[in-house]
Design a protein around this motif. Structure first.
Motif, PDB file in Angstrom:
ATOM      1  N   PHE A 188      47.983  37.919  44.442  1.00  0.00           N
ATOM      2  CA  PHE A 188      48.651  36.937  45.118  1.00  0.00           C
ATOM      3  C   PHE A 188      49.092  35.811  44.688  1.00  0.00           C
ATOM      4  O   PHE A 188      49.780  35.372  43.872  1.00  0.00           O
ATOM      5  CB  PHE A 188      48.642  36.094  46.566  1.00  0.00           C
ATOM      6  CG  PHE A 188      48.418  37.124  47.446  1.00  0.00           C
ATOM      7  CD1 PHE A 188      49.300  38.603  47.530  1.00  0.00           C
ATOM      8  CD2 PHE A 188      48.091  37.429  49.126  1.00  0.00           C
ATOM      9  CE1 PHE A 188      48.593  39.454  47.829  1.00  0.00           C
ATOM     10  CE2 PHE A 188      48.294  38.277  49.857  1.00  0.00           C
ATOM     11  CZ  PHE A 188      47.984  39.174  49.548  1.00  0.00           C
ATOM     12  N   ASP A 189      47.597  35.031  43.237  1.00  0.00           N
ATOM     13  CA  ASP A 189      47.882  34.094  42.525  1.00  0.00           C
ATOM     14  C   ASP A 189      48.734  34.830  41.199  1.00  0.00           C
ATOM     15  O   ASP A 189      49.744  33.218  40.945  1.00  0.00           O
ATOM     16  CB  ASP A 189      46.277  33.379  41.877  1.00  0.00           C
ATOM     17  CG  ASP A 189      46.032  32.709  40.751  1.00  0.00           C
ATOM     18  OD1 ASP A 189      46.898  31.617  41.248  1.00  0.00           O
ATOM     19  OD2 ASP A 189      45.219  32.884  40.007  1.00  0.00           O
ATOM     20  N   GLU A 190      48.438  36.039  40.845  1.00  0.00           N
ATOM     21  CA  GLU A 190      49.568  36.323  39.733  1.00  0.00           C
ATOM     22  C   GLU A 190      50.429  36.512  40.041  1.00  0.00           C
ATOM     23  O   GLU A 190      51.524  35.931  39.766  1.00  0.00           O
ATOM     24  CB  GLU A 190      48.498  37.401  39.257  1.00  0.00           C
ATOM     25  CG  GLU A 190      49.576  38.375  37.852  1.00  0.00           C
ATOM     26  CD  GLU A 190      48.848  39.506  37.534  1.00  0.00           C
ATOM     27  OE1 GLU A 190      49.732  40.148  37.034  1.00  0.00           O
ATOM     28  OE2 GLU A 190      48.042  39.641  37.279  1.00  0.00           O
ATOM     29  N   THR A 194      53.664  33.892  38.185  1.00  0.00           N
ATOM     30  CA  THR A 194      54.633  34.803  37.437  1.00  0.00           C
ATOM     31  C   THR A 194      55.934  34.749  38.369  1.00  0.00           C
ATOM     32  O   THR A 194      56.953  35.193  37.562  1.00  0.00           O
ATOM     33  CB  THR A 194      54.404  36.160  37.431  1.00  0.00           C
ATOM     34  OG1 THR A 194      54.181  36.718  38.698  1.00  0.00           O
ATOM     35  CG2 THR A 194      52.862  36.620  36.635  1.00  0.00           C
ATOM     36  N   GLY A 195      55.805  33.774  38.980  1.00  0.00           N
ATOM     37  CA  GLY A 195      57.823  33.660  40.158  1.00  0.00           C
ATOM     38  C   GLY A 195      57.580  35.222  41.264  1.00  0.00           C
ATOM     39  O   GLY A 195      59.189  35.129  40.993  1.00  0.00           O
ATOM     40  N   GLY A 196      57.035  35.853  41.394  1.00  0.00           N
ATOM     41  CA  GLY A 196      56.935  36.693  42.064  1.00  0.00           C
ATOM     42  C   GLY A 196      57.043  38.231  41.077  1.00  0.00           C
ATOM     43  O   GLY A 196      57.418  38.732  41.585  1.00  0.00           O
ATOM     44  N   LYS A 197      57.131  38.263  39.685  1.00  0.00           N
ATOM     45  CA  LYS A 197      57.705  39.073  38.753  1.00  0.00           C
ATOM     46  C   LYS A 197      55.815  39.911  38.677  1.00  0.00           C
ATOM     47  O   LYS A 197      56.949  41.059  37.955  1.00  0.00           O
ATOM     48  CB  LYS A 197      58.366  38.564  37.503  1.00  0.00           C
ATOM     49  CG  LYS A 197      59.388  38.042  38.435  1.00  0.00           C
ATOM     50  CD  LYS A 197      60.033  37.544  36.941  1.00  0.00           C
ATOM     51  CE  LYS A 197      61.754  36.671  37.008  1.00  0.00           C
ATOM     52  NZ  LYS A 197      61.829  35.500  38.553  1.00  0.00           N
ATOM     53  N   SER A 198      54.989  39.610  38.833  1.00  0.00           N
ATOM     54  CA  SER A 198      54.036  40.225  38.454  1.00  0.00           C
ATOM     55  C   SER A 198      54.689  41.825  38.301  1.00  0.00           C
ATOM     56  O   SER A 198      54.458  42.545  39.874  1.00  0.00           O
ATOM     57  CB  SER A 198      52.518  39.635  38.744  1.00  0.00           C
ATOM     58  OG  SER A 198      51.123  40.820  38.857  1.00  0.00           O
ATOM     59  N   GLU A 199      53.738  43.079  38.080  1.00  0.00           N
ATOM     60  CA  GLU A 199      53.424  44.102  38.600  1.00  0.00           C
ATOM     61  C   GLU A 199      52.572  44.687  39.047  1.00  0.00           C
ATOM     62  O   GLU A 199      52.687  45.547  39.998  1.00  0.00           O
ATOM     63  CB  GLU A 199      53.414  45.273  36.928  1.00  0.00           C
ATOM     64  CG  GLU A 199      54.520  44.986  36.538  1.00  0.00           C
ATOM     65  CD  GLU A 199      54.392  45.544  34.435  1.00  0.00           C
ATOM     66  OE1 GLU A 199      52.881  46.895  34.766  1.00  0.00           O
ATOM     67  OE2 GLU A 199      54.445  45.971  34.230  1.00  0.00           O
ATOM     68  N   HIS A 200      51.690  43.494  39.297  1.00  0.00           N
ATOM     69  CA  HIS A 200      51.062  43.754  40.254  1.00  0.00           C
ATOM     70  C   HIS A 200      50.477  42.898  41.215  1.00  0.00           C
ATOM     71  O   HIS A 200      51.005  42.041  41.976  1.00  0.00           O
ATOM     72  CB  HIS A 200      49.595  43.176  39.839  1.00  0.00           C
ATOM     73  CG  HIS A 200      48.403  43.614  38.271  1.00  0.00           C
ATOM     74  ND1 HIS A 200      48.062  44.908  38.299  1.00  0.00           N
ATOM     75  CD2 HIS A 200      48.605  42.704  37.567  1.00  0.00           C
ATOM     76  CE1 HIS A 200      47.723  44.735  37.046  1.00  0.00           C
ATOM     77  NE2 HIS A 200      48.353  44.157  36.454  1.00  0.00           N
ATOM     78  N   ASN A 201      51.477  44.033  42.332  1.00  0.00           N
ATOM     79  CA  ASN A 201      51.672  43.927  43.875  1.00  0.00           C
ATOM     80  C   ASN A 201      51.587  44.655  44.344  1.00  0.00           C
ATOM     81  O   ASN A 201      52.320  45.741  45.047  1.00  0.00           O
ATOM     82  CB  ASN A 201      53.765  43.440  43.308  1.00  0.00           C
ATOM     83  CG  ASN A 201      54.337  42.750  44.461  1.00  0.00           C
ATOM     84  OD1 ASN A 201      54.270  43.314  45.709  1.00  0.00           O
ATOM     85  ND2 ASN A 201      55.546  41.885  44.218  1.00  0.00           N
TER      86      ASN A 201
END
Length: 583
Positions: A188-190, A194-201
């Protein structure tokens, strides 16, 4: 005042952006004054004001159904759904509960006080809608660390496959009651960075669509996104980043202390009537001191470290020997079993109401394996929390009937400390301790230090005709009742049973010689409780029995003294009932 015009969600539809901003301030001011006088949940409600305004601006409650997780953040929702009087006028502060409540309003769908349930509950509403051919939106709001609960993940997993309208609002304020814990929060921190763009979702991995709002305290940004997802034909998570305690300096700076707060002075933030939980303080100081020499001691919490005195500073002192598993009581109990099996000495402390979530783990993971984990059950009393969702009166029937578990009921803080030391030293049994809420003074009392001879009760005064077994919190009531009987010429025997989980059959048998009535007093519901065990023992004999305790019911925001009077849990009332029985 904008709030004067708001009598339901429909009144929000025509407000301008500036009016919505002013409304948010008015809501916070009303909640601040009420909390300073009445106390209650603080940080969660102050953080979700704008999101609540946006939800009710876009969606059409109660046709569209909003389900609140834990629901300790529903004060703004209640203000906007016809219950503002309870937040504006002091004489009406007690008109509403602290949680969502269908009896209060058609805008509330569940009475909820335990965590991580909103997604699961909402998934049921969504499926029911689809089965009957409905088209309303179903919205689940979840936050305050509740994603760490297993049920929330189970709900996500189910919703990810449903392929139908379901909107999950993740209120991400980077906090639980204390700081958040768990690997998912790194993800969630990532997402935040990244403004919600992280691949770790996590949410996309579960099969859900995803939206991100960087400023969850901006009503206009929220309205835009909520309009985008309204009437969506598949499940979506709207991840909003909010500030817990927003709008009040002290709550913003010390989020843990201001999650829930007692009445306080608005200018200074100082508590009006300070209270120290002696049992919690004793627990934390004892365990911290023991950690210095016992490196195998591991203390666990499920996001309630304050329940047993582990402040932020004390958690730092404990270091790796203190583990917060997040809002995941089941994980804490099963982990404690693994720790015990591995040679460590685990202690898990929590409130009685939350131990209800751990029945299977205590039974299966701990007690079948007979692993010597230690459980500290706090607040177990009718004199504890009194919201219907947080009752602490059902632990005795639940825990006292699990094989292999030794459940102890100390009557004083000194006895509690002795039991805790014994529980940690022994390796034969899993042990739970019902931490005293109404401790009696221990001066002049001989406190035993060895509890390994199970189910041996303590006769503290030998009398005749009537024997009173005062269990734990109600030992003081037993003594006071005996004093009332003394005035009537009855010299009663007083017994401290100590063990909730077993019978001292030798002692109970001996009472038949010179007693006509055996009385039990327990601080909880009677059905399946301690008194029933005693009554069953004497069932085939001529001995009369009488059990004092509570009827099996869901009580809500009750008056402690009135409830005690209703069930004769006052010395003079108990004595009168006893005298009537032996006439």
């Amino acid at each position: 005042m904008i709030l004067d015009r708001i009598n339901g969600p429909k009144n929000l539809k025509t407000l301008s952006a500036s009016e919505r901003k002013e409304l948010a301030q008015e809501i916070r001011q009303a909640m601040l004054k009420r909390a300073s006088i009445h106390g209650g949940h603080f940080g969660p409600d102050f953080g979700i004001v704008e999101a609540t305004i946006a939800l009710h601006t876009v969606f059409d409650s109660p046709k569209d159904k909003i389900v609140w997780d834990v629901s300790h953040q529903v004060y703004p929702h209640k203000i906007l759904t016809g219950r503002k009087q309870a937040y504006l006028e002091e004489e009406h502060y007690d008109d509403v509960s602290g949680y969502s409540n269908p009896a209060e309003s058609e805008h509330d769908f569940f009475e909820v006080g335990h965590t991580s349930t909103s997604i699961s509950l909402a998934s049921g509403l969504a499926m029911a809608r689809d089965l009957r051919g409905g088209h309303e939106n179903i919205i689940a709001v979840i936050g305050d660390g509740s994603m760490s609960g297993g049920e929330a993940l189970e709900g996500l997993d189910t919703v990810g496959e449903m392929g139908t309208n379901m909107i999950i609002v993740l209120n991400d304020n980077q906090m639980s009651i204390a700081e958040v814990h768990g690997g998912m929060y790194k993800g969630f921190d990532e997402l935040r960075r990244t403004g919600g763009k992280s691949e770790h979702n996590l949410f996309r991995a579960m099969g859900l669509d995803y939206r991100f709002v960087a400023d969850g305290n901006d009503s206009e940004a929220l309205i835009k996104v909520f309009r985008e997802v309204k009437d969506i034909d598949h499940p979506v998570v709207v991840h909003i980043v909010t500030q817990k305690g927003k709008g009040y300096k002290f709550a913003e700076e010390d989020k843990e202390s201001w999650h829930w707060h007692m009445p306080f002075d608005i200018e200074t933030g100082e508590v009006k009537h300070p209270y120290v939980d002696e049992a919690a303080e004793l627990t934390a100081t004892y365990l911290l001191d023991r950690m210095k020499t016992d490196k195998k001691l591991a203390v666990l919490t499920a996001a309630t470290p304050s329940s047993f005195g582990f402040t932020s500073e004390r958690r730092k002192q404990a270091g790796k020997q203190f583990i917060d598993v997040g809002i995941a009581e089941e994980q804490a109990v099963a982990m404690a079993s693994g720790l015990a099996k591995g040679g460590a000495r685990p202690v898990f402390g929590d409130y009685a109401t939350f131990f209800q979530r751990t029945y299977d783990q205590i039974s299966q993971d701990v007690c079948i394996n007979n692993n010597p984990a230690v459980f500290l059950v706090f607040g177990a009393s009718m004199y504890s929390m009194n919201d219907v969702t947080h009752l602490c009166i059902f632990d005795i029937p639940m825990m006292a009937n699990i094989p292999n578990l030794v459940y102890l009921a100390p009557v004083s803080l000194a006895e509690y400390k002795a039991m805790l030391a014994w529980a940690l030293d022994q390796t034969e049994h899993p042990v739970a301790i019902r931490v005293p809420v109404l401790p009696v003074p221990s001066e002049g009392r001989v406190i035993r230090t060895d509890y390994s001879q199970l189910n041996t009760y303590e006769v503290t005064r030998r009398g005749e005709e009537v024997a009173i077994l005062g269990l734990g919190n109600f030992y003081g009531l037993a003594e006071q009742t005996a004093a009332e009987l003394e005035k009537k010429g009855i010299h009663a025997t007083i017994i401290n049973p100590t063990y909730i989980t077993g019978l001292d059959t030798d002692l109970l048998e001996s009472l038949k010689k010179d007693h006509r009535l055996v009385v039990t007093m327990e601080d909880g519901v009677l059905d399946g409780g301690f008194g029933e065990k005693i009554a069953r023992f004497y069932g085939s004999s001529d001995m009369k029995t009488c059990a004092f305790g509570l009827e099996k019911k869901f009580y809500d925001r009750y008056d402690y003294e009135k409830l005690a009077e209703e069930y004769n849990l006052k010395p003079e009332l108990a004595a009168k009932k006893i005298l009537d029985l032996i006439k």
